[in-house]
Enzyme design. Sequence first.
Site, PDB file in Angstrom:
ATOM      1  N   HIS A   9      40.468  37.704   8.481  1.00 47.98           N
ATOM      2  CA  HIS A   9      39.163  38.342   8.672  1.00 47.98           C
ATOM      3  C   HIS A   9      39.103  39.121   9.984  1.00 47.98           C
ATOM      4  O   HIS A   9      39.802  38.817  10.956  1.00 47.98           O
ATOM      5  CB  HIS A   9      38.050  37.294   8.640  1.00 47.98           C
ATOM      6  CG  HIS A   9      38.133  36.284   9.748  1.00 47.98           C
ATOM      7  ND1 HIS A   9      37.661  36.536  11.026  1.00 47.98           N
ATOM      8  CD2 HIS A   9      38.636  35.025   9.783  1.00 47.98           C
ATOM      9  CE1 HIS A   9      37.861  35.484  11.792  1.00 47.98           C
ATOM     10  NE2 HIS A   9      38.460  34.544  11.059  1.00 47.98           N
ATOM     11  N   HIS A 150      41.721  32.798   6.842  1.00 52.30           N
ATOM     12  CA  HIS A 150      41.577  32.436   8.257  1.00 52.30           C
ATOM     13  C   HIS A 150      42.933  32.014   8.819  1.00 52.30           C
ATOM     14  O   HIS A 150      43.885  31.783   8.082  1.00 52.30           O
ATOM     15  CB  HIS A 150      40.592  31.274   8.407  1.00 52.30           C
ATOM     16  CG  HIS A 150      39.301  31.460   7.676  1.00 52.30           C
ATOM     17  ND1 HIS A 150      38.147  31.881   8.293  1.00 52.30           N
ATOM     18  CD2 HIS A 150      38.962  31.259   6.367  1.00 52.30           C
ATOM     19  CE1 HIS A 150      37.163  31.943   7.405  1.00 52.30           C
ATOM     20  NE2 HIS A 150      37.635  31.576   6.231  1.00 52.30           N
TER      21      HIS A 150
END
EC number: 3.1.3.3
Length: 211
Positions: A9, A150
């Site tokens: 992200h 992540h």
Amino acid sequence: MVKLILVRHAESEWNPVGRYQGLLDPDLSERGKKQAKLLAQELSREHLDVIYSSPLKRTYLTALEIAEAKNLEVIKEDRIIEIDHGMWSGMLVEEVMEKYPEDFRRWVEEPHKVEFQGGESLASVYNRVKGFLEEVRKRHWNQTVVVVSHTVPMRAMYCALLGVDLSKFWSFGCDNASYSVIHMEERRNVILKLNITCHLGEFYVEAHKAI
């Protein structure tokens, strides 16, 4: 073969200060929003078939930028969500080092032995992302799949894809709005690109080493 594009992200509001996020849900920073657009522009050159994202805001908003550029939907996938940092969630790295020095040392030096108090173990993350990758291989053969996730699940995915022990967890770079390209072949997985960030230009920021 599956062409797998792993994406971290874009920068969240907490990334610049070194705050553990875990399952907490801060928004993208202003720089992160620019990073997401630059990443989407970079990946718009690729043929993409499907986009999976962790359901947290920082991943989903990054995935939406990629999806809108290619007129695709984003599929939310719980198995690629960030590790639950438990008692560390919301704390700064410096605060964790002071309050939990031995746990912090173990996380940096022996991550494969860590289970966060009130949270999750790295082994648990590994098991869920490995199951997800096996499903991707079966469901999306001959397709290009984007996975927006992540740092912890992505590093666990690299370990699973290469068949290496979780003790090698910290061996893989994972900067905000970076992407990696892996070919999932019949007999092996081949990493073609790792932690690519050149598309970010002046908006590149090196990731914190302990998060």
